[in-house]
Write a protein that holds these residues in place. Structure first.
Motif, PDB file in Angstrom:
ATOM      1  N   ILE A 106      47.775  42.578  31.084  1.00 49.72           N
ATOM      2  CA  ILE A 106      46.328  42.734  30.905  1.00 49.72           C
ATOM      3  C   ILE A 106      45.932  44.197  31.107  1.00 49.72           C
ATOM      4  CG2 ILE A 106      44.073  42.036  31.818  1.00 49.72           C
ATOM      5  CD1 ILE A 106      45.545  39.373  32.685  1.00 49.72           C
ATOM      6  N   ALA A 107      46.495  44.802  32.135  1.00 54.66           N
ATOM      7  CA  ALA A 107      46.202  46.208  32.409  1.00 54.66           C
ATOM      8  C   ALA A 107      46.603  47.089  31.223  1.00 54.66           C
ATOM      9  CB  ALA A 107      46.930  46.658  33.672  1.00 54.66           C
ATOM     10  N   GLN A 108      47.763  46.834  30.647  1.00 53.31           N
ATOM     11  CA  GLN A 108      48.216  47.620  29.493  1.00 53.31           C
ATOM     12  C   GLN A 108      47.238  47.534  28.336  1.00 53.31           C
ATOM     13  OE1 GLN A 108      52.233  46.174  28.592  1.00 53.31           O
ATOM     14  NE2 GLN A 108      53.011  48.229  29.019  1.00 53.31           N
ATOM     15  N   ARG A 109      46.780  46.303  28.029  1.00 56.12           N
ATOM     16  CA  ARG A 109      45.898  46.141  26.870  1.00 56.12           C
ATOM     17  C   ARG A 109      44.541  46.790  27.112  1.00 56.12           C
ATOM     18  NH1 ARG A 109      45.647  43.344  21.953  1.00 56.12           N
ATOM     19  NH2 ARG A 109      43.958  44.418  20.863  1.00 56.12           N
ATOM     20  N   ILE A 110      44.016  46.657  28.305  1.00 58.99           N
ATOM     21  CA  ILE A 110      42.720  47.265  28.603  1.00 58.99           C
ATOM     22  C   ILE A 110      42.836  48.788  28.582  1.00 58.99           C
ATOM     23  CG2 ILE A 110      40.983  47.565  30.422  1.00 58.99           C
ATOM     24  CD1 ILE A 110      41.390  44.589  31.072  1.00 58.99           C
ATOM     25  N   ALA A 111      43.945  49.308  29.093  1.00 61.45           N
ATOM     26  CA  ALA A 111      44.159  50.761  29.039  1.00 61.45           C
ATOM     27  C   ALA A 111      44.201  51.250  27.592  1.00 61.45           C
ATOM     28  CB  ALA A 111      45.456  51.122  29.766  1.00 61.45           C
ATOM     29  N   GLU A 112      44.836  50.473  26.728  1.00 63.96           N
ATOM     30  CA  GLU A 112      44.880  50.828  25.301  1.00 63.96           C
ATOM     31  C   GLU A 112      43.466  50.896  24.721  1.00 63.96           C
ATOM     32  OE1 GLU A 112      47.291  48.042  23.223  1.00 63.96           O
ATOM     33  OE2 GLU A 112      49.110  48.526  24.354  1.00 63.96           O
ATOM     34  N   GLU A 113      42.645  49.903  25.045  1.00 64.04           N
ATOM     35  CA  GLU A 113      41.280  49.872  24.521  1.00 64.04           C
ATOM     36  C   GLU A 113      40.455  51.043  25.018  1.00 64.04           C
ATOM     37  OE1 GLU A 113      40.193  47.873  22.151  1.00 64.04           O
ATOM     38  OE2 GLU A 113      42.187  46.949  22.104  1.00 64.04           O
ATOM     39  N   LEU A 114      40.706  51.470  26.243  1.00 69.39           N
ATOM     40  CA  LEU A 114      39.952  52.595  26.822  1.00 69.39           C
ATOM     41  C   LEU A 114      40.604  53.942  26.520  1.00 69.39           C
ATOM     42  CD1 LEU A 114      38.990  51.138  30.329  1.00 69.39           C
ATOM     43  CD2 LEU A 114      37.610  51.204  28.241  1.00 69.39           C
ATOM     44  N   GLU A 115      41.766  53.883  25.881  1.00 74.19           N
ATOM     45  CA  GLU A 115      42.504  55.098  25.507  1.00 74.19           C
ATOM     46  C   GLU A 115      42.829  55.951  26.741  1.00 74.19           C
ATOM     47  OE1 GLU A 115      40.127  56.932  22.450  1.00 74.19           O
ATOM     48  OE2 GLU A 115      40.894  55.572  20.913  1.00 74.19           O
ATOM     49  N   VAL A 116      43.331  55.268  27.765  1.00 77.08           N
ATOM     50  CA  VAL A 116      43.766  55.965  28.975  1.00 77.08           C
ATOM     51  C   VAL A 116      45.168  55.478  29.328  1.00 77.08           C
ATOM     52  CG1 VAL A 116      41.417  56.234  29.865  1.00 77.08           C
ATOM     53  CG2 VAL A 116      42.775  54.233  30.557  1.00 77.08           C
ATOM     54  N   ASP A 117      45.834  56.226  30.176  1.00 79.31           N
ATOM     55  CA  ASP A 117      47.139  55.830  30.676  1.00 79.31           C
ATOM     56  C   ASP A 117      46.983  54.608  31.584  1.00 79.31           C
ATOM     57  OD1 ASP A 117      50.069  56.639  31.303  1.00 79.31           O
ATOM     58  OD2 ASP A 117      49.130  56.399  33.279  1.00 79.31           O
ATOM     59  N   THR A 118      47.953  53.695  31.544  1.00 85.36           N
ATOM     60  CA  THR A 118      47.841  52.475  32.346  1.00 85.36           C
ATOM     61  C   THR A 118      47.775  52.775  33.840  1.00 85.36           C
ATOM     62  OG1 THR A 118      49.051  51.234  30.644  1.00 85.36           O
ATOM     63  CG2 THR A 118      48.827  50.195  32.798  1.00 85.36           C
ATOM     64  N   GLU A 119      48.555  53.746  34.304  1.00 91.19           N
ATOM     65  CA  GLU A 119      48.488  54.103  35.730  1.00 91.19           C
ATOM     66  C   GLU A 119      47.093  54.600  36.098  1.00 91.19           C
ATOM     67  OE1 GLU A 119      50.637  53.600  38.038  1.00 91.19           O
ATOM     68  OE2 GLU A 119      52.630  53.489  37.114  1.00 91.19           O
ATOM     69  N   HIS A 120      46.469  55.337  35.202  1.00 97.14           N
ATOM     70  CA  HIS A 120      45.099  55.817  35.426  1.00 97.14           C
ATOM     71  C   HIS A 120      44.141  54.628  35.545  1.00 97.14           C
ATOM     72  CE1 HIS A 120      41.654  58.539  35.101  1.00 97.14           C
ATOM     73  NE2 HIS A 120      41.149  57.723  34.195  1.00 97.14           N
ATOM     74  N   LEU A 121      44.273  53.679  34.645  1.00 96.48           N
ATOM     75  CA  LEU A 121      43.444  52.473  34.717  1.00 96.48           C
ATOM     76  C   LEU A 121      43.667  51.735  36.024  1.00 96.48           C
ATOM     77  CD1 LEU A 121      41.598  50.256  33.357  1.00 96.48           C
ATOM     78  CD2 LEU A 121      43.754  49.134  32.770  1.00 96.48           C
ATOM     79  N   LEU A 122      44.922  51.576  36.414  1.00 96.95           N
ATOM     80  CA  LEU A 122      45.231  50.823  37.635  1.00 96.95           C
ATOM     81  C   LEU A 122      44.643  51.485  38.868  1.00 96.95           C
ATOM     82  CD1 LEU A 122      48.923  49.732  36.945  1.00 96.95           C
ATOM     83  CD2 LEU A 122      46.888  48.272  37.001  1.00 96.95           C
ATOM     84  N   ARG A 123      44.631  52.810  38.899  1.00 94.67           N
ATOM     85  CA  ARG A 123      44.014  53.495  40.042  1.00 94.67           C
ATOM     86  C   ARG A 123      42.543  53.154  40.152  1.00 94.67           C
ATOM     87  NH1 ARG A 123      47.484  57.679  38.403  1.00 94.67           N
ATOM     88  NH2 ARG A 123      45.869  58.730  37.175  1.00 94.67           N
ATOM     89  N   HIS A 124      41.857  53.182  39.012  1.00 91.78           N
ATOM     90  CA  HIS A 124      40.430  52.859  39.027  1.00 91.78           C
ATOM     91  C   HIS A 124      40.188  51.378  39.332  1.00 91.78           C
ATOM     92  CE1 HIS A 124      38.337  56.543  37.790  1.00 91.78           C
ATOM     93  NE2 HIS A 124      39.459  56.846  37.162  1.00 91.78           N
ATOM     94  N   ALA A 125      40.956  50.499  38.709  1.00 86.86           N
ATOM     95  CA  ALA A 125      40.774  49.065  38.937  1.00 86.86           C
ATOM     96  C   ALA A 125      41.013  48.715  40.405  1.00 86.86           C
ATOM     97  CB  ALA A 125      41.706  48.259  38.036  1.00 86.86           C
ATOM     98  N   TYR A 126      41.972  49.378  41.014  1.00 87.54           N
ATOM     99  CA  TYR A 126      42.265  49.133  42.430  1.00 87.54           C
ATOM    100  C   TYR A 126      41.089  49.565  43.301  1.00 87.54           C
ATOM    101  CZ  TYR A 126      44.885  49.185  46.846  1.00 87.54           C
ATOM    102  OH  TYR A 126      45.321  48.958  48.133  1.00 87.54           O
ATOM    103  N   ARG A 127      40.604  50.755  43.053  1.00 86.07           N
ATOM    104  CA  ARG A 127      39.459  51.250  43.831  1.00 86.07           C
ATOM    105  C   ARG A 127      38.228  50.362  43.609  1.00 86.07           C
ATOM    106  NH1 ARG A 127      37.572  55.986  46.252  1.00 86.07           N
ATOM    107  NH2 ARG A 127      35.329  56.280  46.077  1.00 86.07           N
ATOM    108  N   ASN A 128      38.026  49.925  42.369  1.00 87.22           N
ATOM    109  CA  ASN A 128      36.892  49.046  42.077  1.00 87.22           C
ATOM    110  C   ASN A 128      37.017  47.719  42.823  1.00 87.22           C
ATOM    111  OD1 ASN A 128      36.188  51.067  40.284  1.00 87.22           O
ATOM    112  ND2 ASN A 128      36.875  49.953  38.472  1.00 87.22           N
ATOM    113  N   SER A 129      38.229  47.200  42.886  1.00 86.11           N
ATOM    114  CA  SER A 129      38.465  45.935  43.585  1.00 86.11           C
ATOM    115  C   SER A 129      38.196  46.085  45.078  1.00 86.11           C
ATOM    116  CB  SER A 129      39.900  45.458  43.344  1.00 86.11           C
ATOM    117  OG  SER A 129      40.147  45.279  41.965  1.00 86.11           O
ATOM    118  N   LEU A 130      38.597  47.226  45.624  1.00 89.40           N
ATOM    119  CA  LEU A 130      38.279  47.495  47.035  1.00 89.40           C
ATOM    120  C   LEU A 130      36.771  47.555  47.241  1.00 89.40           C
ATOM    121  CD1 LEU A 130      40.852  50.261  48.108  1.00 89.40           C
ATOM    122  CD2 LEU A 130      40.960  47.804  48.579  1.00 89.40           C
TER     123      LEU A 130
END
Length: 272
Positions: free
Chosen positions: A238-262
């Motif tokens: 899921i993270a990979q596909r959302i990162a593709e849609e946002l045109e960002v690196d998956t690790e970059h997305l995961l950093r933000h998603a993690y902080r948002n979840s916190l």
């Protein structure tokens, strides 16, 4: 001959599963899931209450392992089972520090398992619990955009912690309203489905600071496991596909998603 499914991708950044239903698993399956999720960097899982029958189950699950947390609330499908005793149980069990939010609550006009008037009343009562306890909410909204927005508008000033619209499949108007109000939007395996361009359109319109990852497992397994039982272990797809849609690196997305979840569930852990 069946085609071999691809391995689950591995990333460096930990992941928080913000919406799953672990009480659907038996004890052996849960042990296996916890071991596998640790290998894949799934750091925490929030298992969600939906009915009077599983309020206690969710609470007990949150004590099985330090990575499991929970919520308390009644899904719109079971709104007609809501009563004073159920409400008292929700309020009492929210005293447990491992219960993070009021949910899953909201409106579902697609299935209409409960009378719509009752759904609205129960939604409002549980929003008031969140206001009183200063907790976030986990909201389900399906084919009910206008009423969801109208009810949330009545709580704009009093719902301090906001929350998440989970498994977001609603229209852009509700998305914009919720984002303006400070809610997170939760995206899951639906974002990987071929015919879910409407969901991907909302993904692309969502600030990376306001999205969280979820599976809603055991439902809605992402491609390439669509049609199979879902698992928090499939969050990397899921993270990979959302990162593709946002045109960002998956690790970059995961950093933000993690902080948002916190920020959503563990605000004391958010650092500047």
């Amino acid at each position: 001959m069946s085609k071999k499914k691809p391995d689950i991708p591995r990333f460096n950044h930990p992941i928080i599963e913000t919406h799953c239903h672990l009480d659907y698993l038996d004890e052996g399956e849960l042990d296996e899931l916890l071991a596998r999720s640790a290998e894949l960097g799934i750091e925490r899982m929030v298992t969600i209450a939906v009915s009077p029958d599983n309020l206690e189950k969710v609470l007990k699950l949150s004590r099985v392992d330090s990575r499991i947390w929970g919520t308390q609330g009644i899904h719109p499908h079971d709104a007609e089972q809501y009563n004073i005793d159920v409400e008292a149980q929700i309020i009492e069990q929210l005293d447990d520090p491992r219960m993070l939010a009021v949910g899953e609550i909201g409106l579902d006009y697609y299935y209409d398992h409960a009378d719509r008037k009752v759904q609205r009343e129960v939604f409002e009562r549980q929003l008031q619990i969140a206001v009183d306890r200063q907790l976030p909410v986990v909201i389900h909204s399906r084919e009910a955009d206008e009423d969801t927005q109208a009810i949330l508008a009545n709580f704009e000033r009093s719902l301090a912690r906001k929350g998440v619209i989970h498994s977001f499949t609603s229209g852009m108007a509700l998305a914009r309203y919720c984002l303006e109000q400070g809610f997170m939007l939760g995206f899951n395996g639906i974002a990987t489905f071929n015919r879910a361009e409407n969901v991907r359109e909302v993904v692309r319109a969502t600030p990376i600071e306001q999205l969280v990852l979820e599976t809603d497992s055991p439902y809605l397994a992402p491609v390439p496991y669509r049609g199979k039982p879902n698992s928090p272990c499939y969050l990397p797809f899921i993270a990979q596909r959302i990162a593709e849609e946002l045109e960002v690196d998956t690790e970059h997305l995961l950093r933000h998603a993690y902080r948002n979840s916190l920020a959503l569930f563990f605000p004391s852990e958010v650092t500047v």
